[in-house]
Design an enzyme around this catalytic site. Structure first.
Site: not given
Ligand code: PAF
Length: 337
Positions: A28, A151, A207, A211, A215, A225, A278
């Site tokens: 991905g 990405a 993290k 998230n 998210n 974001n 996100s």
């Protein structure tokens, strides 16, 4: 060594001065970014995709990265959908599939990994170690990690690098050894700045809290974001989500609490990844299942076990699952009438 790294064997006993043989499990957006960077740095990279057509397209067209500075770079890339080929001789397997795909992606690797192979998961959420060990068996050597890089897939074999950010890696059960330091050095030399730490659980929780706030709220609102803190009412919502999650962390894993205010880390991440959509928003937009259970769902479950109320996180889990089902119902024939 032409930018390639060195790696030491499982117990740090054997230094191999040669490019790493890296299999990226999951082609991905993030897998392609990591694979492309490591290939550019001279490592022998193999992208593992579960769909044979995806692997064939990557082999035929190569991998294109739209760089942060607007340049577009294409490199040839080795890709396979054959788990035997993907496992054979790999020094390092970087797991970058969605948490929902761990069992299906890694199950076929069971019994095929070399004795010295290291698995590194950079997946979001809690529970990745258990899911990977369930898929592969207990004997595997595993490191956990987090990345703040971003990405986005923009077409077949084409990704956009949307945010630079550090990668942190560490063993869940021991301190940093020569091999892990070499992996961090190889990532850094490839343009993915990485640090090896003996406190990876703290980085994973830090993290997770980021998230948990960003998210689901981006997935439900469609905002980027950087737009979250600017939107009336949402900064307070983010603060409330993080406060619940931090209370769960203090109860369930107090040794992992990092200094500093986790809400400030959320705001800093929103600023550093302002233009990002996100990963959960990308999943909703692409009609894919999200990682809500491994992120907010994990917080709710641990909160229940430790007597910590998590009504905001529970509401987000229900809402995101509702959003996933509405995608499904839109696709069904009954939903179109
Ligand atoms: O999942 C994501 O999208 C990323 O982890 C983050 C840090 C929220 C940036 O978009």
């Amino acid at each position: 060594m032409d930018g390639a790294g060195a790696v030491a064997g499982a117990a740090g006993r054997r230094a191999i001065a040669r490019p790493l043989r890296v299999t990226i499990v999951g082609a991905g957006a993030m897998g392609s970014l990591y694979g492309g960077r490591l290939a550019d740095a001279g490592h022998r990279v193999l992208l593992y995709a579960r769909r044979a057509e995806q692997a064939a397209a990557l082999r035929e067209r190569g991998l294109t990265i739209e760089e942060l500075d607007g340049r577009v770079t294409t490199r040839p890339v080795a890709a396979t959908a054959d788990p035997g080929e993907a496992a054979a001789g790999a020094d390092l397997l970087i797991v970058l599939v969605k948490t929902t795909d761990t069992a299906a992606a890694l199950g076929p690797f069971r019994g095929r990994l070399g004795a010295d192979a290291l698995l590194l998961t950079l997946q979001n959420g809690l529970g990745n170690e258990a899911a990977i060990r369930a898929a592969l068996g207990e004997g595997i050597d595993l490191a956990l990690g987090t990345t703040a890089a971003g990405a986005l897939t923009v077409g077949p074999g084409r990704v956009r690098h949307t945010g630079a950010g550090p990668t942190t890696i560490g063993y869940p059960d021991r301190g940093v050894d020569g091999r892990l330091a070499a992996v961090a050095a190889a990532l850094s030399a490839a343009g993915l700045p990485a640090t090896a730490t003996g406190r990876i659980a703290g980085a994973v929780w830090a993290k997770l809290l980021v998230n948990a706030a960003i998210n689901p709220v981006t997935a439900l609102t469609g905002l980027r974001n950087g737009e979250l803190p600017e939107t009336p009412g949402l900064a307070a919502l983010l603060r409330g989500i993080v406060a619940e999650a931090a209370a769960v962390q203090r109860a369930a894993a107090p040794e992992t609490v990092e200094p500093g205010d986790p809400f400030e880390r959320v705001l800093a991440t929103c600023a550093a990844t302002a233009a990002n959509r996100s990963s959960m928003l990308q999943d909703i937009a692409a009609d894919r299942p999200t990682e809500i259970d491994a992120i907010n769902g994990a917080i709710v479950a641990l909160g229940a076990r430790h007597g910590i109320a998590t009504p905001l996180n529970a509401a987000l889990v229900a809402l995101v699952h509702g959003r996933e089902s509405s995608v499904v119902s839109r696709q069904s024939p009954e939903g179109t009438g």
